[in-house]
Scaffold this motif. Structure first.
Motif, PDB file in Angstrom:
ATOM      1  N   ARG A   4       0.857  -1.254  -0.223  1.00 46.02           N
ATOM      2  CA  ARG A   4      -0.137  -0.007  -0.082  1.00 46.02           C
ATOM      3  C   ARG A   4       0.935   1.314   0.038  1.00 46.02           C
ATOM      4  NH1 ARG A   4      -5.373  -0.919   1.112  1.00 46.02           N
ATOM      5  NH2 ARG A   4      -5.857   1.054   1.554  1.00 46.02           N
ATOM      6  N   LEU A   5       1.843   1.291   0.824  1.00 46.85           N
ATOM      7  CA  LEU A   5       2.871   2.447   0.928  1.00 46.85           C
ATOM      8  C   LEU A   5       3.414   2.710  -0.664  1.00 46.85           C
ATOM      9  CD1 LEU A   5       4.679   2.119   4.197  1.00 46.85           C
ATOM     10  CD2 LEU A   5       2.962   3.853   3.567  1.00 46.85           C
ATOM     11  N   GLY A  48       1.278   4.260  -2.961  1.00 47.09           N
ATOM     12  CA  GLY A  48       0.589   5.503  -2.499  1.00 47.09           C
ATOM     13  C   GLY A  48      -0.708   5.537  -1.984  1.00 47.09           C
ATOM     14  N   ARG A  93      -3.402   4.982   1.048  1.00 45.07           N
ATOM     15  CA  ARG A  93      -3.351   5.283   2.742  1.00 45.07           C
ATOM     16  C   ARG A  93      -3.432   3.653   3.373  1.00 45.07           C
ATOM     17  NH1 ARG A  93      -7.453  10.094   2.980  1.00 45.07           N
ATOM     18  NH2 ARG A  93      -5.807  11.815   2.310  1.00 45.07           N
ATOM     19  N   GLN A 140      -5.050   2.875   6.074  1.00 45.52           N
ATOM     20  CA  GLN A 140      -6.412   2.777   6.625  1.00 45.52           C
ATOM     21  C   GLN A 140      -6.329   1.645   7.549  1.00 45.52           C
ATOM     22  OE1 GLN A 140      -8.440   2.215   2.788  1.00 45.52           O
ATOM     23  NE2 GLN A 140      -9.184   4.294   3.117  1.00 45.52           N
ATOM     24  N   THR A 185      -4.730   6.930   9.739  1.00 40.26           N
ATOM     25  CA  THR A 185      -4.315   6.460   8.635  1.00 40.26           C
ATOM     26  C   THR A 185      -5.445   6.419   7.611  1.00 40.26           C
ATOM     27  OG1 THR A 185      -4.336   4.500   9.367  1.00 40.26           O
ATOM     28  CG2 THR A 185      -2.448   5.585   9.531  1.00 40.26           C
ATOM     29  N   ASN A 190      -1.529  10.465   4.774  1.00 39.69           N
ATOM     30  CA  ASN A 190      -0.743   9.804   3.850  1.00 39.69           C
ATOM     31  C   ASN A 190       0.436   9.116   4.558  1.00 39.69           C
ATOM     32  OD1 ASN A 190      -2.563  10.125   1.591  1.00 39.69           O
ATOM     33  ND2 ASN A 190      -1.335  12.293   1.222  1.00 39.69           N
ATOM     34  N   GLY A 191       0.689   7.831   4.236  1.00 40.08           N
ATOM     35  CA  GLY A 191       2.077   7.442   4.764  1.00 40.08           C
ATOM     36  C   GLY A 191       1.783   6.812   6.127  1.00 40.08           C
TER      37      GLY A 191
END
Length: 232
Positions: free
Chosen positions: A120-121, A124, A126, A128, A158, A162-163
């Motif tokens: 997911r990172l 890009g 989130r 979540q 989250t 972002n991140g």
């Protein structure tokens, strides 16, 4: 001190021991200075373990030992990390490890969950993840996460940021750190709790939404549980 506890839980536990009861009279900054914790925030920096002590030891001694051990474990794991991970430094890996720790009911799933978050990172997306939201709510959380909570803006939500969040959300185990630094490869981008302590992993949103209906809506009315049964 079990894995997954917060700094606040560590201090609360120490204060229950008569020898260490004075720890409650020190604020966080004082404790960190006394324990030689040269960090901006103590969360995540104490290694979960059982610590023996003698009559002359203080709570600060225990905290300092736990911090030194976490630094050793993290430094060693970071040196042997998989290449190409989306972390700028070992601290970001520690943050990820704390999230993996809080999301995992079954120890065997740690690398799988870490793999989802890393993908997911990299894409890009989130993260979540509910445990970060709960941590950001602090004392206002009463044990039942709601849609309003997921929409509440905090540095740890989250679903909104972002991140990674700015700090770890718990003290991760060595296994969680290893999972964060050696995530399982795959294609899954989502997961949902099955109700038996484990998770169902999905590659796409449609599959994930179907799993949510099955496990979070239908099965909750039957025999849903958040942790594995004893012996698993």
């Amino acid at each position: 001190f079990p894995e997954g506890w917060s700094f606040h839980q560590w201090i609360t536990q120490l204060a229950t021991v008569e020898q260490f009861s004075g720890v409650s009279q020190l604020n966080q900054e004082q404790l960190m200075t006394a324990a030689n914790m040269n960090q901006a925030d103590p969360e995540g920096w104490l290694f979960p373990d059982t610590y023996s002590y003698s009559h002359g030891d203080t709570a600060v001694d225990i905290i300092a030992r736990a911090h030194r051990k976490m630094r050793r474990v993290l430094d060693h794991a970071w040196q042997g990390r998989e290449q190409g991970l989306p972390y700028a430094n070992a601290y970001e890996a520690l943050i990820m490890a704390s999230i993996v720790e809080k999301e995992t009911g079954l120890a065997v799933e740690r690398p799988t969950i870490a793999g989802v978050f890393v993908r997911r990172l990299n894409k890009g997306m989130r993260l979540q993840t509910d445990p970060t939201v709960i941590y950001g709510l602090g004392d206002s959380y009463r044990g039942n996460i709601t849609r309003r909570h997921l929409k509440t803006m905090t540095p740890y939500n989250t679903y909104r940021i972002n991140g990674l969040p700015p700090t770890p959300i718990a003290m991760p185990s060595a296994a969680a750190i290893e999972a964060a630094l050696h995530p399982q490869s795959g294609t899954s981008l989502y997961f949902v709790a099955r109700g038996d302590g484990g998770h169902y992993f999905s590659d796409n949103l449609a599959e994930h939404q179907k799993a949510v209906r099955q496990y979070q809506i239908n099965q909750r009315a039957v025999d849903y549980q958040s942790a594995p049964k004893a012996g698993k």
